[in-house]
Design an enzyme around this catalytic site. Sequence first.
Site, mmCIF file in Angstrom:
data_model
loop_
_atom_site.group_PDB
_atom_site.id
_atom_site.type_symbol
_atom_site.label_atom_id
_atom_site.label_comp_id
_atom_site.label_asym_id
_atom_site.label_seq_id
_atom_site.Cartn_x
_atom_site.Cartn_y
_atom_site.Cartn_z
ATOM 1 N N LEU A 37 0.675 -1.335 0.053
ATOM 2 C CA LEU A 37 0.121 -0.135 -0.027
ATOM 3 C C LEU A 37 0.938 1.420 -0.058
ATOM 4 O O LEU A 37 2.018 1.230 0.872
ATOM 5 C CB LEU A 37 -0.886 -0.048 1.340
ATOM 6 N N ASP A 38 0.514 2.169 -1.246
ATOM 7 C CA ASP A 38 1.291 3.485 -0.981
ATOM 8 C C ASP A 38 2.713 3.302 -1.131
ATOM 9 O O ASP A 38 3.486 4.559 -0.682
ATOM 10 C CB ASP A 38 0.796 4.323 0.105
ATOM 11 N N ALA A 39 3.373 2.189 -1.644
ATOM 12 C CA ALA A 39 4.803 2.046 -1.615
ATOM 13 C C ALA A 39 5.233 1.655 -3.049
ATOM 14 O O ALA A 39 6.474 1.306 -3.084
ATOM 15 C CB ALA A 39 5.217 0.922 -0.759
#
Length: 284
Positions: A227-229
């Site tokens: 997530l979000d990486a």
Amino acid sequence: MITARLLLYCPDKPGILAEITDFITVNKGNIVYLDQYVDRVENIFFMRIEWELNDFLIPKEKIEDYFKTLFAQKYDMHLRLYFSDTRPRMAIFVSKFSHCLYDMLARYTAGEWDVDIPLIISNHPDLKHVADRFGIPFYVFPITKENKAEQEQKELDLLAEYNISCIVLARYMQVVSPQMIEAYPNRIINIHHSFLPAFVGAKPYHAAFARGVKIVGATSHYVTTELDAGPIIEQDVVRITHKDSVEELIKKGRDLEKIVLSRAVRKHIERKILTYKNKTVIFN
């Protein structure tokens, strides 16, 4: 003028650039763009090259086969080939925030982007009036924990029906499933504030205000299962002071999100991004 755009990376070895440019010129291709970069840490060669096809001796539909046969095996090369007359077909996913959606559709209708946007998908009906204003079909798929897999499959079927090549999450407040990420690897673009991971939750700007932060930022990246990486495409920040209220922080943050997302989308649809591991190489 139709051009071919080739993006590639491989282990760095002498002669790669010379061989490829020679192959293009020998076959009467006029090179109009060339940029290359060597990652000295990983020893990886990256290149983007574009050439005109009006006098090119190799038929358009056979160019990729030639490159794979002549160079891919020899240099352990990963390559992607695009043509300037093939417009990307982009789907926009939204929830309830409209600022990124309005900005993208304004740029689209103004002719800034060489892209087609045939549909907008949402998990809420709130922004249908925006899609209607721009004459774009709007599809609603309400999502709960119980129906998420079923609804995402319907979305994937719809994306396939519209022949979508990339997806932009314009403040789409749902976690995209691994199934969709697998269907569109490095072709789903997300935007979020850059307070993560320090200020999580539903009100990051309020938390940042309480902490007295001095910059507001935004990050656009490709979506991965972490997530979000995912690989970062574009980032920017704007300074703030003690005089800025929470409302001012939110306003500046949303303005920045629009700008950063639009830059990322432009780079993607212009075929100027290569991803390697969890990083991007972005050509000028």
